[in-house]
Design a protein around this motif. Structure first.
Motif, PDB file in Angstrom:
ATOM      1  N   ASP A 291      45.282  60.918  56.888  1.00 32.63           N
ATOM      2  CA  ASP A 291      44.687  61.458  55.672  1.00 32.63           C
ATOM      3  C   ASP A 291      43.168  61.459  55.813  1.00 32.63           C
ATOM      4  O   ASP A 291      42.623  61.147  56.875  1.00 32.63           O
ATOM      5  N   GLN A 292      42.483  61.813  54.736  1.00 32.93           N
ATOM      6  CA  GLN A 292      41.038  62.008  54.786  1.00 32.93           C
ATOM      7  C   GLN A 292      40.268  60.733  55.089  1.00 32.93           C
ATOM      8  O   GLN A 292      39.137  60.783  55.570  1.00 32.93           O
ATOM      9  N   SER A 293      40.865  59.575  54.824  1.00 28.98           N
ATOM     10  CA  SER A 293      40.127  58.317  54.994  1.00 28.98           C
ATOM     11  C   SER A 293      39.946  57.932  56.454  1.00 28.98           C
ATOM     12  O   SER A 293      39.120  57.080  56.768  1.00 28.98           O
ATOM     13  N   ARG A 294      40.713  58.571  57.371  1.00 30.31           N
ATOM     14  CA  ARG A 294      40.674  58.182  58.776  1.00 30.31           C
ATOM     15  C   ARG A 294      40.507  59.409  59.668  1.00 30.31           C
ATOM     16  O   ARG A 294      41.304  60.333  59.618  1.00 30.31           O
ATOM     17  N   GLY A 295      39.455  59.396  60.480  1.00 28.98           N
ATOM     18  CA  GLY A 295      39.227  60.464  61.441  1.00 28.98           C
ATOM     19  C   GLY A 295      39.400  59.931  62.847  1.00 28.98           C
ATOM     20  O   GLY A 295      39.224  58.736  63.101  1.00 28.98           O
TER      21      GLY A 295
ATOM     22  N   ALA B 118      38.466  72.278  58.864  1.00 34.99           N
ATOM     23  CA  ALA B 118      39.114  71.134  58.208  1.00 34.99           C
ATOM     24  C   ALA B 118      38.884  71.169  56.707  1.00 34.99           C
ATOM     25  O   ALA B 118      39.797  70.893  55.917  1.00 34.99           O
ATOM     26  N   ARG B 119      37.671  71.507  56.305  1.00 34.96           N
ATOM     27  CA  ARG B 119      37.360  71.636  54.882  1.00 34.96           C
ATOM     28  C   ARG B 119      38.125  72.816  54.265  1.00 34.96           C
ATOM     29  O   ARG B 119      38.583  72.749  53.123  1.00 34.96           O
TER      30      ARG B 119
ATOM     31  N   GLN C  40      33.835  67.341  63.910  1.00 33.97           N
ATOM     32  CA  GLN C  40      35.113  67.680  63.284  1.00 33.97           C
ATOM     33  C   GLN C  40      35.685  66.491  62.515  1.00 33.97           C
ATOM     34  O   GLN C  40      36.197  66.632  61.408  1.00 33.97           O
ATOM     35  N   ALA C  41      35.610  65.326  63.144  1.00 31.46           N
ATOM     36  CA  ALA C  41      36.182  64.135  62.520  1.00 31.46           C
ATOM     37  C   ALA C  41      35.393  63.704  61.293  1.00 31.46           C
ATOM     38  O   ALA C  41      35.963  63.174  60.329  1.00 31.46           O
ATOM     39  N   LEU C  42      34.076  63.928  61.309  1.00 37.29           N
ATOM     40  CA  LEU C  42      33.216  63.430  60.231  1.00 37.29           C
ATOM     41  C   LEU C  42      33.120  64.378  59.046  1.00 37.29           C
ATOM     42  O   LEU C  42      32.688  63.963  57.966  1.00 37.29           O
ATOM     43  N   ILE C  43      33.501  65.654  59.205  1.00 33.81           N
ATOM     44  CA  ILE C  43      33.310  66.632  58.130  1.00 33.81           C
ATOM     45  C   ILE C  43      34.085  66.246  56.872  1.00 33.81           C
ATOM     46  O   ILE C  43      33.672  66.551  55.758  1.00 33.81           O
ATOM     47  N   ARG C  44      35.176  65.515  57.019  1.00 37.72           N
ATOM     48  CA  ARG C  44      35.965  65.119  55.852  1.00 37.72           C
ATOM     49  C   ARG C  44      35.548  63.749  55.318  1.00 37.72           C
ATOM     50  O   ARG C  44      36.215  63.168  54.489  1.00 37.72           O
ATOM     51  N   GLN C  45      34.436  63.256  55.828  1.00 37.11           N
ATOM     52  CA  GLN C  45      33.830  62.019  55.334  1.00 37.11           C
ATOM     53  C   GLN C  45      34.811  60.833  55.344  1.00 37.11           C
ATOM     54  O   GLN C  45      35.058  60.213  54.319  1.00 37.11           O
ATOM     55  N   PRO C  46      35.364  60.510  56.526  1.00 38.63           N
ATOM     56  CA  PRO C  46      36.298  59.382  56.606  1.00 38.63           C
ATOM     57  C   PRO C  46      35.586  58.050  56.439  1.00 38.63           C
ATOM     58  O   PRO C  46      34.389  57.925  56.719  1.00 38.63           O
ATOM     59  N   ARG C  47      36.312  57.056  55.983  1.00 40.75           N
ATOM     60  CA  ARG C  47      35.793  55.695  55.928  1.00 40.75           C
ATOM     61  C   ARG C  47      35.957  55.016  57.281  1.00 40.75           C
ATOM     62  O   ARG C  47      35.187  54.130  57.647  1.00 40.75           O
TER      63      ARG C  47
ATOM     64  N   HIS D 203      26.586  56.840  58.233  1.00 39.62           N
ATOM     65  CA  HIS D 203      27.749  57.165  57.395  1.00 39.62           C
ATOM     66  C   HIS D 203      28.514  55.919  56.939  1.00 39.62           C
ATOM     67  O   HIS D 203      29.587  56.055  56.338  1.00 39.62           O
ATOM     68  N   ASN D 204      27.982  54.734  57.231  1.00 41.95           N
ATOM     69  CA  ASN D 204      28.637  53.481  56.807  1.00 41.95           C
ATOM     70  C   ASN D 204      30.099  53.430  57.246  1.00 41.95           C
ATOM     71  O   ASN D 204      30.998  53.119  56.454  1.00 41.95           O
TER      72      ASN D 204
END
Length: 258
Positions: free
Chosen positions: A72-76, A97-98, A153-160, A190-191
């Motif tokens: 899901d969005q929380s994990r890239g 992805a967006r 690509q992995a960061l565009i969905r702002q994963p935690r 991006h913490n």
């Protein structure tokens, strides 16, 4: 509460025990590097964090709840092999992805939404050093540039949580050094909480705040799959310390020989 907790975690495939008795916790913002010999369960654990694999027994928790059984969005995630779409430009590779997030059926955005996503993607490409390559295709990129694209690509969905499976293993030493600086900058900016598999101990000590060594505590030469691996060393790391501590001397050569 820790972000990630493994409680008596086991992973088996039939009679093959891959991981056993894993008990560990990770706080938000940590950078975990993972080393170990082939087949010791590092990538399997990464897939479990992503949701591609489920525990055979025990628990793997995210914020105190079982990790969802699909990504899901929380994990890239970024793999060693570049997971980019060859028929799309660099910019299109990032915004897709967006587009599917906002428009799952069409995979297309229009108007102000499309403009906002394009601007977001351009800003991210600038942060990974690909501003001059937005309209190029993957086959026109170097290996390092492709890996930068995969990270975007992995960061565009702002994963935690960012999962890295030997992302720099195929790169030349000079390019790897540049990628090390990039991933550290992105981690801070991006913490992120990062889990990274590597076969390079120096890389593991340089990048991580904790280094995990995966190995088997029990072995049976007559039945090599009868016992699984676990985390045999969990070492706090001081930034820029690439010296192998004495307690790892006995396993260092085995890891590096793989």
């Amino acid at each position: 509460m820790p972000m990630i907790q493994a409680k008596n975690l086991w992973k088996t495939y039939g009679d093959n025990i891959v991981l056993e008795r894993m008990n560990v916790s990770v706080n938000a913002g940590e950078f975990i590097t993972m080393v170990g010999t082939s087949g010791c369960g590092k990538s399997t654990f990464l897939k479990m964090l992503l949701g591609m694999e489920s525990p055979s027994s025990g628990e793997l928790l995210l914020d105190g709840k079982p990790i969802p059984d699909e990504p899901d969005q929380s994990r890239g995630i970024v793999f060693q092999q570049y997971s980019v779409f060859p028929h799309l430009t660099v910019l299109e590779n990032v915004i897709i992805a967006r587009e599917f997030e906002y428009s799952p059926l069409l995979g297309k955005l229009f108007g102000s939404k499309k403009k906002a996503v394009v601007e977001e993607a351009k800003a991210l490409l600038e942060s990974v050093g690909l501003t001059q390559a937005t309209h190029r295709y993957p086959h026109e990129l170097s290996g390092g540039m492709k890996q930068r694209l995969a990270i975007a690509q992995a960061l565009i969905r702002q994963p935690r949580i960012l999962l890295l499976d030997e992302p720099f293993g195929a790169l030349d030493p000079g390019i790897r050094a540049d990628m090390h600086q990039l991933i550290l900058e992105l981690w801070r900016k991006h913490n992120l909480t990062i889990f990274m598999v590597t076969h390079d101990l120096s890389e593991g000590f340089y990048l991580g705040t904790r280094l995990w060594v995966f190995d088997k505590l029990r072995r049976d030469n007559q039945a090599p799959t009868a016992y699984g691996a676990s985390i045999t060393y969990d070492l706090p790391v001081t930034r820029n310390n690439t010296q192998v501590p004495p307690e790892l001397k006995t396993v260092t050569q085995e890891i590096q020989d793989f």
